[in-house]
Design a protein around this motif. Sequence first.
Motif, short mmCIF file in Angstrom:
data_model
loop_
_atom_site.label_atom_id
_atom_site.label_comp_id
_atom_site.label_asym_id
_atom_site.label_seq_id
_atom_site.Cartn_x
_atom_site.Cartn_y
_atom_site.Cartn_z
N ALA A 109 5.78 -7.36 16.38
CA ALA A 109 6.84 -7.31 15.37
C ALA A 109 7.77 -8.49 15.57
CB ALA A 109 7.59 -5.99 15.48
N GLY A 110 8.15 -9.14 14.46
CA GLY A 110 9.00 -10.31 14.53
C GLY A 110 10.44 -9.98 14.89
N ALA A 111 11.15 -11.02 15.34
CA ALA A 111 12.54 -10.83 15.74
C ALA A 111 13.43 -10.40 14.58
CB ALA A 111 13.07 -12.13 16.35
N GLY A 112 13.00 -10.66 13.35
CA GLY A 112 13.82 -10.30 12.20
C GLY A 112 13.76 -8.83 11.83
N VAL A 113 12.71 -8.12 12.26
CA VAL A 113 12.56 -6.71 11.86
C VAL A 113 12.78 -5.74 13.02
CG1 VAL A 113 11.04 -7.20 9.90
CG2 VAL A 113 10.04 -6.82 12.16
N THR A 114 12.73 -6.20 14.25
CA THR A 114 12.98 -5.28 15.36
C THR A 114 14.40 -4.69 15.33
OG1 THR A 114 13.40 -7.21 16.79
CG2 THR A 114 11.21 -6.20 16.89
N PRO A 115 15.43 -5.45 14.90
CA PRO A 115 16.75 -4.81 14.80
C PRO A 115 16.82 -3.73 13.73
CG PRO A 115 16.98 -7.21 14.91
CD PRO A 115 15.53 -6.91 14.68
N LEU A 116 15.84 -3.71 12.83
CA LEU A 116 15.79 -2.69 11.77
C LEU A 116 15.05 -1.44 12.22
CD1 LEU A 116 14.94 -5.04 8.74
CD2 LEU A 116 17.19 -4.30 9.56
N GLU A 124 0.83 -1.21 0.00
CA GLU A 124 0.00 0.00 0.00
C GLU A 124 0.86 1.26 0.00
OE1 GLU A 124 -3.08 0.24 2.85
OE2 GLU A 124 -4.26 -1.37 1.93
N PHE A 125 1.87 1.29 0.85
CA PHE A 125 2.85 2.38 0.83
C PHE A 125 4.14 1.87 1.45
CE2 PHE A 125 0.81 2.93 4.96
CZ PHE A 125 1.88 3.19 5.81
N ASP A 126 5.25 2.52 1.09
CA ASP A 126 6.55 2.05 1.57
C ASP A 126 7.48 3.24 1.78
OD1 ASP A 126 8.89 0.75 2.16
OD2 ASP A 126 9.24 0.02 0.13
N ASP A 127 7.57 3.71 3.04
CA ASP A 127 8.52 4.75 3.40
C ASP A 127 9.75 4.14 4.08
OD1 ASP A 127 6.78 6.69 2.46
OD2 ASP A 127 5.78 6.92 4.40
N PHE A 128 9.86 2.83 3.98
CA PHE A 128 10.94 2.10 4.65
C PHE A 128 12.03 1.69 3.67
CE2 PHE A 128 12.64 -2.05 6.11
CZ PHE A 128 13.18 -1.66 7.33
N GLY A 129 11.61 1.32 2.45
CA GLY A 129 12.55 0.85 1.44
C GLY A 129 12.66 -0.66 1.43
N LEU A 130 11.53 -1.31 1.11
CA LEU A 130 11.52 -2.77 1.06
C LEU A 130 12.42 -3.27 -0.08
CD1 LEU A 130 7.72 -3.48 1.60
CD2 LEU A 130 9.57 -4.02 3.20
N ALA A 161 -1.19 -5.49 6.89
CA ALA A 161 -0.17 -5.39 7.93
C ALA A 161 0.50 -4.02 7.84
CB ALA A 161 0.88 -6.49 7.76
N THR A 162 0.44 -3.28 8.95
CA THR A 162 1.06 -1.96 9.02
C THR A 162 2.23 -2.02 9.99
OG1 THR A 162 -1.08 -0.90 8.59
CG2 THR A 162 0.67 0.49 9.47
N PHE A 163 3.42 -1.74 9.49
CA PHE A 163 4.64 -1.79 10.29
C PHE A 163 5.03 -0.36 10.67
CE2 PHE A 163 4.48 -5.63 7.88
CZ PHE A 163 5.08 -6.60 8.65
N SER A 164 5.37 -0.15 11.94
CA SER A 164 5.66 1.20 12.40
C SER A 164 6.86 1.21 13.34
CB SER A 164 4.44 1.80 13.10
OG SER A 164 4.08 1.02 14.23
N ALA A 165 7.40 2.41 13.55
CA ALA A 165 8.51 2.62 14.48
C ALA A 165 8.12 3.75 15.41
CB ALA A 165 9.80 2.96 13.72
N ASN A 166 7.90 3.40 16.68
CA ASN A 166 7.55 4.39 17.70
C ASN A 166 6.39 5.29 17.28
OD1 ASN A 166 9.71 3.54 19.44
ND2 ASN A 166 11.13 4.63 18.08
N GLY A 167 5.36 4.66 16.70
CA GLY A 167 4.15 5.38 16.33
C GLY A 167 4.12 5.94 14.93
N ILE A 212 11.87 -1.41 13.56
CA ILE A 212 10.41 -1.58 13.59
C ILE A 212 10.01 -2.03 14.99
CG2 ILE A 212 8.49 -2.92 12.67
CD1 ILE A 212 9.99 -2.97 9.99
N THR A 213 9.11 -1.31 15.60
CA THR A 213 8.70 -1.60 16.98
C THR A 213 7.32 -2.20 17.09
OG1 THR A 213 7.88 0.67 17.23
CG2 THR A 213 10.17 0.24 17.89
N ASP A 214 6.52 -2.08 16.03
CA ASP A 214 5.14 -2.57 16.15
C ASP A 214 4.61 -2.96 14.78
OD1 ASP A 214 2.72 -3.00 17.76
OD2 ASP A 214 1.86 -1.40 16.54
N VAL A 215 3.70 -3.94 14.79
CA VAL A 215 2.98 -4.32 13.57
C VAL A 215 1.52 -4.53 13.93
CG1 VAL A 215 3.52 -6.78 13.86
CG2 VAL A 215 2.88 -5.92 11.61
N ASP A 216 0.64 -4.07 13.07
CA ASP A 216 -0.80 -4.23 13.29
C ASP A 216 -1.41 -4.94 12.10
OD1 ASP A 216 -3.39 -3.49 14.72
OD2 ASP A 216 -3.72 -2.62 12.74
#
Length: 213
Positions: free
Chosen positions: A134-141, A37-43, A184-190, A143-147
């Motif tokens: 958020a999975g263990a594979g993305v928290t080091p990147l 839907e949108f990608d401000d992360f750079g998948l 699935a919406t992935f976020s970092a500190n809101g 990402i703090t939360d997924v909905d």
Amino acid sequence: MAVSAPALAQSADRAGDIQIKAFATAVLPDGAIDEVEFDDFGLPANSQSDANDNITPTLAIEYFVTNNISIETIAGVTQHDVDGVGGLAGLELVSDAQIIPATVTAKYHFDLAEGFTPYIGAGPSYFIIFNDDAGAGVTPLGITDVDLSNELGVALQAGAVFDIGDSGIGLSVDAKRYFIGTTATFSANGTDLFATDHDLDPWVISAGLSFRF
């Protein structure tokens, strides 16, 4: 034939009955990304995902409106991880997401032989998803939360009950195919970083005991 016909008619007298089924259920989802839907992360290029399978206990409760038509609902919770494939290979994206597949189906039962009752059904389903971390594979990147969004879909159903004597107890097998997705919406500190639409579309295969009274 004259002797067997009354027995068959008696076995089909289900109007007003309640049937309870205790199942072991295999939940086999897809989990593939259908759209970003949108990608401000750079998948990474060719990013894709897959949800793991799970086996869980479920309970079905069924009311026979007529001898051949019933309404059924199921109760159960299933838990899944979502892992990356393709450009996301090796990354756990979502950890221990739990799903309540709130489902109601209308079923038609066929009286083909005494003690053997196959059926087909269909109805709406609403997937309630919670504890989606958020999975263990993305928290080091970062990402703090997924909905994962709750969504409405439909389920198609087929199965059969094999009676064990005249006690109301039987062996039951059931297969459902759901047509439903989630975002699935992935976020970092809101702050939302990216959102992906996923095809869940699980097969749900069950086997267990039934009791009709």
